[in-house]
Design a protein around this motif. Structure first.
Motif, PDB file in Angstrom:
ATOM      1  N   GLU A  96     -95.151  43.426 -46.271  1.00  0.00           N
ATOM      2  CA  GLU A  96     -94.877  43.264 -47.529  1.00  0.00           C
ATOM      3  C   GLU A  96     -96.236  42.866 -48.153  1.00  0.00           C
ATOM      4  O   GLU A  96     -96.740  43.243 -49.414  1.00  0.00           O
ATOM      5  N   ALA A  97     -96.930  41.951 -47.418  1.00  0.00           N
ATOM      6  CA  ALA A  97     -98.397  41.239 -48.124  1.00  0.00           C
ATOM      7  C   ALA A  97     -99.426  42.200 -47.937  1.00  0.00           C
ATOM      8  O   ALA A  97    -100.118  42.626 -49.077  1.00  0.00           O
ATOM      9  N   ARG A  98     -99.378  43.332 -47.139  1.00  0.00           N
ATOM     10  CA  ARG A  98    -100.207  44.353 -47.122  1.00  0.00           C
ATOM     11  C   ARG A  98     -99.895  45.291 -48.260  1.00  0.00           C
ATOM     12  O   ARG A  98    -100.971  45.790 -48.841  1.00  0.00           O
ATOM     13  N   ALA A  99     -98.624  45.688 -48.416  1.00  0.00           N
ATOM     14  CA  ALA A  99     -98.658  46.402 -49.451  1.00  0.00           C
ATOM     15  C   ALA A  99     -98.912  46.021 -50.968  1.00  0.00           C
ATOM     16  O   ALA A  99     -99.615  46.673 -51.741  1.00  0.00           O
ATOM     17  N   HIS A 100     -98.650  44.743 -51.242  1.00  0.00           N
ATOM     18  CA  HIS A 100     -99.090  44.071 -52.395  1.00  0.00           C
ATOM     19  C   HIS A 100    -100.862  43.734 -52.448  1.00  0.00           C
ATOM     20  O   HIS A 100    -101.479  44.310 -53.600  1.00  0.00           O
ATOM     21  N   TRP A 101    -101.467  43.762 -51.388  1.00  0.00           N
ATOM     22  CA  TRP A 101    -103.047  43.795 -51.266  1.00  0.00           C
ATOM     23  C   TRP A 101    -103.605  45.120 -51.377  1.00  0.00           C
ATOM     24  O   TRP A 101    -104.662  45.207 -52.157  1.00  0.00           O
ATOM     25  N   GLU A 102    -102.868  46.030 -50.754  1.00  0.00           N
ATOM     26  CA  GLU A 102    -103.324  47.423 -51.252  1.00  0.00           C
ATOM     27  C   GLU A 102    -103.392  47.825 -52.651  1.00  0.00           C
ATOM     28  O   GLU A 102    -104.519  48.486 -53.144  1.00  0.00           O
ATOM     29  N   ALA A 103    -102.143  47.490 -52.998  1.00  0.00           N
ATOM     30  CA  ALA A 103    -102.064  47.708 -54.603  1.00  0.00           C
ATOM     31  C   ALA A 103    -102.891  46.983 -55.590  1.00  0.00           C
ATOM     32  O   ALA A 103    -103.640  47.554 -56.346  1.00  0.00           O
ATOM     33  N   ALA A 104    -103.243  45.693 -55.082  1.00  0.00           N
ATOM     34  CA  ALA A 104    -104.253  44.895 -55.959  1.00  0.00           C
ATOM     35  C   ALA A 104    -105.738  45.318 -55.796  1.00  0.00           C
ATOM     36  O   ALA A 104    -106.410  45.399 -56.724  1.00  0.00           O
ATOM     37  N   LEU A 105    -106.003  45.928 -54.396  1.00  0.00           N
ATOM     38  CA  LEU A 105    -107.409  46.299 -54.252  1.00  0.00           C
ATOM     39  C   LEU A 105    -107.561  47.790 -55.107  1.00  0.00           C
ATOM     40  O   LEU A 105    -108.427  47.952 -55.812  1.00  0.00           O
ATOM     41  N   ALA A 106    -106.551  48.671 -54.920  1.00  0.00           N
ATOM     42  CA  ALA A 106    -106.567  49.746 -55.826  1.00  0.00           C
ATOM     43  C   ALA A 106    -106.792  49.432 -57.375  1.00  0.00           C
ATOM     44  O   ALA A 106    -107.500  50.032 -58.079  1.00  0.00           O
ATOM     45  N   LEU A 107    -106.025  48.332 -57.792  1.00  0.00           N
ATOM     46  CA  LEU A 107    -106.320  48.067 -59.512  1.00  0.00           C
ATOM     47  C   LEU A 107    -107.678  47.379 -59.515  1.00  0.00           C
ATOM     48  O   LEU A 107    -108.450  47.749 -60.588  1.00  0.00           O
ATOM     49  N   ALA A 108    -108.267  46.779 -58.427  1.00  0.00           N
ATOM     50  CA  ALA A 108    -109.421  46.164 -58.541  1.00  0.00           C
ATOM     51  C   ALA A 108    -110.561  47.133 -58.532  1.00  0.00           C
ATOM     52  O   ALA A 108    -111.340  47.122 -59.510  1.00  0.00           O
ATOM     53  N   ARG A 109    -110.329  48.233 -57.941  1.00  0.00           N
ATOM     54  CA  ARG A 109    -111.271  49.398 -57.990  1.00  0.00           C
ATOM     55  C   ARG A 109    -111.346  49.935 -59.346  1.00  0.00           C
ATOM     56  O   ARG A 109    -112.228  50.648 -59.950  1.00  0.00           O
ATOM     57  N   LYS A 110    -109.939  50.161 -59.905  1.00  0.00           N
ATOM     58  CA  LYS A 110    -109.854  50.966 -61.111  1.00  0.00           C
ATOM     59  C   LYS A 110    -110.370  50.321 -62.206  1.00  0.00           C
ATOM     60  O   LYS A 110    -110.859  50.967 -63.124  1.00  0.00           O
ATOM     61  N   THR A 111    -110.317  48.920 -62.207  1.00  0.00           N
ATOM     62  CA  THR A 111    -110.769  48.258 -63.381  1.00  0.00           C
ATOM     63  C   THR A 111    -112.367  47.932 -63.076  1.00  0.00           C
ATOM     64  O   THR A 111    -113.013  47.391 -64.022  1.00  0.00           O
ATOM     65  N   GLY A 112    -112.941  48.131 -61.735  1.00  0.00           N
ATOM     66  CA  GLY A 112    -114.064  47.932 -61.856  1.00  0.00           C
ATOM     67  C   GLY A 112    -114.696  46.459 -61.642  1.00  0.00           C
ATOM     68  O   GLY A 112    -115.789  45.998 -61.893  1.00  0.00           O
ATOM     69  N   THR A 113    -113.582  45.424 -61.416  1.00  0.00           N
ATOM     70  CA  THR A 113    -114.068  44.127 -61.051  1.00  0.00           C
ATOM     71  C   THR A 113    -114.533  43.827 -59.766  1.00  0.00           C
ATOM     72  O   THR A 113    -113.643  43.927 -58.933  1.00  0.00           O
ATOM     73  N   GLY A 114    -115.885  43.647 -59.630  1.00  0.00           N
ATOM     74  CA  GLY A 114    -116.430  43.354 -58.402  1.00  0.00           C
ATOM     75  C   GLY A 114    -115.998  42.520 -57.402  1.00  0.00           C
ATOM     76  O   GLY A 114    -115.707  42.487 -56.473  1.00  0.00           O
TER      77      GLY A 114
END
Length: 754
Positions: free
Chosen positions: A722-740
Motif C-alpha cells: 500500500e505504501a508503494r502505491a501511494h509513493w508511486e502516485a505521489a512521485l507521478a504527481l511531483a513529476r507532473k507539477t515539476g516540483t524538484g
C-alpha cells in the motif's frame, strides 16, 4: 596538476636591424646557425624546447641547468658571424604541462604546451634585460643555491601584469659589467618606503601624503591596474560614502607612480560646485597657472603635454553634470593620459569603466579596527573578551572603513565589547571625537553629503525602499514605491537604476537589490521625519509599510519559498506590520507565506509567535482564524510540542468547516494526520478525507503531500505494498507539477521501500 619547473626565455635583440642590414639568404643562414647551436646545447643541460620566435622558450628540471644553458648560449651567440646578443630571463615556479596529440602536432601545434603565471613572470624578467644579459627572478635565485658564477641584485622591479614587485638578479661571469637595466614600459625599478614601493627615478606628482597604514584592497588595486594596462582611459571608482574610495586611489597613485612617466596628478574636487571650480582644482593640482585661454582647453593642452600620465579626480559626484564639458573634452585631447575618478554615481561618459568598491572583507576590517584603535590609544591592550567582540562589531559596522575608523576612535572611552553593546546608537557612536571638521567627521555627515545631491523623487524612493527587509526585486519595488506626487511620475525602474548608479542601492544578485544597514537606517529616519522631502513623516512611513505588507500578503506560498526563501525577512515583517495596523485578513495572508518559508528555513518559534499575533488581531474572520490556528499547530508540531499542536489543529479544522473553506479544511486534516502521537487509524482517516478534498479542488501539490504522508504511515504499519502505491502516485504527481524537491523526496523514500 601543476609542477615546479625552471623556465628560460631568450630574445635576440636588434633583429629588425639585422633583417634590414643582411640579405635574405645571409639572414636565413644566420638564423639557422642560431637555431642549431641553441638546440645542440639542450641535451647537455636536460632542457626542452617549447616555443621559438626571435628567441626561445625552454623548460628545465632545475634552475642550475637553466642558468648553465643561458651562459653557454650567450657565449655561443658571441661567436656567430655576425655576432648576436640576446636578453634572457629565468624564473622558477609552478606550471601546467599539456601534451598535444600527434595529429595536432602534424598540423603545426607545439608538442608540449606550458601554461601558468610562471610563464608570464619569466617573460617579464626577460623583457627587462639588456642584450647579452641574463636576469633571474628571486624564486630562480633561491632555487639556484650556491654557484661559482657571479650573481648580483639589481633591486626590486614592478612589472606590468604582476601584482607585487619582484627582486631581479643578474648572473654572469666574474668580468661581466653588471649594469642595471634601464626602466622600460614593461618594468621599472622600485624602492621600499614604509609599506609602499615607489619608483627609483623621480616622477612628478601631486599626491597627498598617507598619514596612516593602508589595510587590504590588494585585489581591487590589482584590478584597477589591470584595467588601465588593458587600455581603459577612464575608470570610475564607485561607492557610497565611507567605503574608502579616496584612500584606495591615493594608494594606487603611490604604488603605480612609475607606470606614468608624465606624473600622477591628484585633484580634490570636494569644494568644487561649478565648471570654474573644477578648472581651479585641476589647475592647482597640475601646477598650471590659468591665463587668458579658455580654462578647460588650457588644462586639456597641459594634460596632453605630459604624455602618459594619470589624472585622479576625487569627489566628482557633486559636479557630475559638468563631466562631458570637462573630462569628456580632456579624454579627447589628451589621448595618452589615463583618468581615475571617485564618485558616488556613474558619470555616463563614452568609454567609462566602473569599478564598484565594496566594504572591506571581514578579516581586513578586523585588522583595520585594531590598527586604528592602537593609534587612538597607545596603551590599547584588548582582553580576550574584547578580541572576541571585534569580529561581530566590524560586521555590524558592515565592514565600512569610515565606520570602523570612527568606532575605533571610541576605544579611548569604551572597550570593543562596550562598543558592540551600543551599536543601536549607530549614528551617535560613529562621530569624530577629535578636531576633524570635514564632511566625513561623522557617518551621518557622509550620508548627508550624498543625500543632498539626490533629486526629490530619488529621495522619496530611497526613503520608501527602507521598508524592505533583506532586499527587494524590481517587481516588489514597483508595488511599494509611490512617486505619484512628482511631475511626470518617475518610472520605478529608472529611479532604482539612478539610486544604484549613485551607490545608495547595491545589486545583491541578478534581479535583486539591497542596501547597507547603515544606509537603510538613515533612509528610514528620513521617511518617518517630517520636512526631509515633500510628504515625509509618520504618514509616509505608514503608507509605505501598508503597500509593503499588501504586496507580500499576496505573494503566495510557492513564491514565498522561491530562491531558497530569499523573501523570508520581508514576509515576517509584512505579517507583523499588517497585524500591528489591524489589517486582519492581510496579516493572515502574509502569515501563510512567512510560514511556508519558516517551515523550510526556521526558526519555528517565529512561526508560533506570528500565528499568535495574527490570532489576536481584531476583526479576524473565521477563514483567516483557521489559517492562523493551522499554522500555529504546524509550527508547534515542528517545534516538538505535539499536544499543543493538536489543540490548535483541531480548532483550525472546526473553523475551516464553519467557514466552509475546503482548502483550509484539507490542509488542517493533513496536518493533523502528520502528527506522530500514536493515533494511526485516526491519521489514516484524516489523510483519506484530505485526499478526497484535494482531488475535488484539483490541488496537485496538496494531493502529492497527502499521498506522501499516507505512504509514510502505511510504511510504519508494515503495509509495504500500500505504501508503494501511494509513493508511486505521489512521485507521478511531483513529476507532473515539476516540483524538484518533492520529486527528489518521493524518489528517495520510495527507493527505501523497494
Amino acid at each position: 596538476m601543476s609542477e615546479v619547473r625552471a623556465l628560460l626565455l631568450t630574445d635576440v635583440v636588434d633583429s629588425t636591424q639585422l633583417s634590414e642590414r643582411l640579405g635574405e639568404a645571409e639572414l636565413a643562414a644566420l638564423w639557422a646557425a642560431h637555431d642549431r647551436l641553441a638546440r645542440d646545447l639542450l641535451p647537455v643541460r636536460r632542457g626542452r624546447e617549447i616555443d621559438k620566435t626571435d628567441g626561445m622558450l625552454l623548460l628545465f628540471e632545475a634552475a642550475a641547468d637553466a642558468v648553465a644553458y643561458a651562459m653557454a648560449y650567450q657565449r655561443a651567440l658571441a661567436k656567430l658571424n655576425p655576432p648576436l646578443k640576446a636578453r634572457a630571463g629565468v624564473h622558477v615556479g609552478p606550471v601546467i604541462l599539456r601534451e598535444n596529440s600527434q595529429s595536432d602536432v602534424a598540423r603545426g601545434a607545439k608538442p608540449l604546451e606550458v601554461e601558468g603565471m610562471a610563464k608570464a613572470v619569466a617573460a617579464r624578467v626577460m623583457s627587462i634585460a639588456n642584450g647579452g644579459q641574463t636576469l633571474l627572478s628571486a624564486d630562480a635565485r633561491n632555487a639556484l643555491g650556491e654557484i661559482t658564477l657571479r650573481v648580483e641584485s639589481h633591486g626590486h622591479w614592478r612589472m606590468k601584469g604582476i601584482a607585487e614587485p619582484i627582486e631581479l638578479f643578474e648572473v654572469g661571469e666574474a668580468d661581466a659589467l653588471f649594469v642595471p637595466p634601464p626602466d622600460a614600459a614593461k618594468g621599472y625599478r622600485v624602492v621600499r618606503e614604509g609599506d609602499v614601493w615607489l619608483p627609483a627615478r623621480n616622477i612628478k606628482h601631486s599626491l597627498p601624503a598617507e598619514l596612516d597604514s593602508f589595510v587590504g584592497r590588494r585585489e581591487t588595486l590589482a584590478e584597477l591596474a589591470r584595467r588601465l594596462d588593458a587600455g581603459a582611459r577612464l575608470v570610475s571608482v564607485l561607492g557610497i560614502g565611507g567605503t574608502g574610495k579616496t584612500r584606495l586611489i591615493t594608494r594606487f597613485g603611490w604604488s603605480w607612480l612609475g607606470d606614468f612617466p608624465g606624473g600622477v596628478w591628484f585633484c580634490d574636487l570636494s569644494q568644487a560646485r561649478s565648471l570654474d571650480g573644477i578648472a581651479y582644482a585641476v589647475a592647482e593640482a597640475l601646477a598650471v597657472p590659468l591665463g587668458k585661454e579658455e580654462p578647460v582647453t588650457q588644462l586639456g593642452n597641459a594634460i596632453a603635454a605630459r604624455g602618459r600620465c594619470l589624472v585622479i579626480l576625487d569627489n566628482f559626484e557633486q559636479v557630475s553634470r559638468y563631466a562631458e564639458e570637462t573630462l569628456g573634452r580632456w579624454l579627447k585631447r589628451a589621448t595618452q593620459a589615463r583618468f581615475v575618478v571617485t564618485t558616488r554615481e556613474v558619470l555616463g561618459l563614452v568609454g567609462e569603466e566602473t569599478l564598484a568598491l565594496a566594504p572591506l572583507p571581514a578579516p581586513d576590517a578586523a585588522v583595520l579596527f585594531v590598527q586604528r584603535a592602537e593609534s587612538a590609544k597607545r596603551d590599547f591592550q584588548p582582553t580576550e573578551e574584547d578580541r572576541a567582540a571585534v569580529d561581530p562589531l566590524v560586521k555590524l559596522l558592515e565592514c565600512l572603513p569610515l565606520a570602523i575608523e570612527l568606532a575605533a576612535a571610541r576605544v579611548r572611552v569604551m572597550p570593543p565589547r562596550t562598543l558592540l553593546s551600543r551599536m543601536s546608537e549607530r549614528f551617535k557612536l560613529l562621530s569624530s571625537t577629535g578636531g576633524r571638521r570635514d564632511r566625513q567627521a561623522t557617518l551621518r555627515s557622509t550620508f548627508d553629503w550624498s543625500w543632498d545631491l539626490l533629486s526629490l523623487p530619488d529621495k522619496a524612493a530611497l526613503a520608501q525602499l527602507s521598508v524592505f527587509e533583506g532586499g527587494f526585486t524590481m517587481e516588489s519595488a514597483e508595488a511599494v514605491l509611490d512617486l505619484s506626487a512628482y511631475e511626470n511620475e518617475p518610472w520605478t525602474i529608472g529611479t532604482v537604476q539612478s539610486l544604484l548608479d549613485k551607490s545608495f542601492v547595491r545589486r545583491a544578485s541578478d534581479g535583486r537589490f539591497d542596501m547597507l544597514v547603515s544606509v537603510k537606517e538613515y533612509a528610514s529616519e528620513h521617511l518617518r521625519t517630517e520636512g526631509r522631502f515633500p510628504g515625509s513623516g509618520p504618514a509616509a512611513l505608514a503608507a509605505a509599510e501598508a503597500r509593503h505588507s499588501g504586496y507580500f500578503a499576496g505573494l503566495g506560498e510557492k513564491r514565498a519559498v522561491a530562491g531558497a526563501c530569499v523573501e523570508i525577512d520581508n514576509l515576517v515583517a509584512a505579517c507583523r506590520r499588517a497585524a500591528a495596523r489591524g489589517a486582519a485578513e492581510e496579516s493572515a495572508g502574509a502569515l501563510e507565506g512567512a510560514w511556508a518559508a519558516l517551515n523550510l528555513r526556521g526558526p519555528f518559534s517565529v512561526g508560533v509567535e506570528l500565528a499568535s499575533i495574527v490570532s489576536g488581531t481584531p476583526g479576524l474572520g473565521k477563514a483567516a482564524r483557521a489559517i492562523a490556528e493551522r499554522i500555529a499547530g504546524s509550527a508547534l508540531d515542528a517545534s516538538g510540542r505535539t499536544a499543543e499542536a493538536r489543540t490548535h489543529l483541531e480548532a483550525a479544522l472546526a473553523l475551516a468547516r464553519e467557514a466552509q473553506d475546503p482548502w483550509c479544511e484539507a490542509r488542517a486534516l493533513a496536518n493533523l494526520a502528520d502528527l506522530r502521537d500514536g493515533r494511526r487509524e485516526e491519521a489514516r482517516a484524516s489523510y483519506a478525507r484530505a485526499l478526497a478534498l484535494a482531488r475535488e479542488l484539483g490541488d496537485w501539490d496538496l494531493e502529492c503531500k497527502v499521498l506522501s504522508g499516507l505512504g509514510a504511515l502505511e510504511t510504519q504499519l508494515g503495509r509495504i505494498e500500500e505504501a508503494r502505491a501511494h509513493w508511486e502516485a505521489a512521485l507521478a504527481l511531483a513529476r507532473k507539477t515539476g516540483t524538484g524537491a518533492g520529486r527528489a523526496a518521493c524518489s528517495a523514500i520510495w527507493a527505501a521501500c523497494t
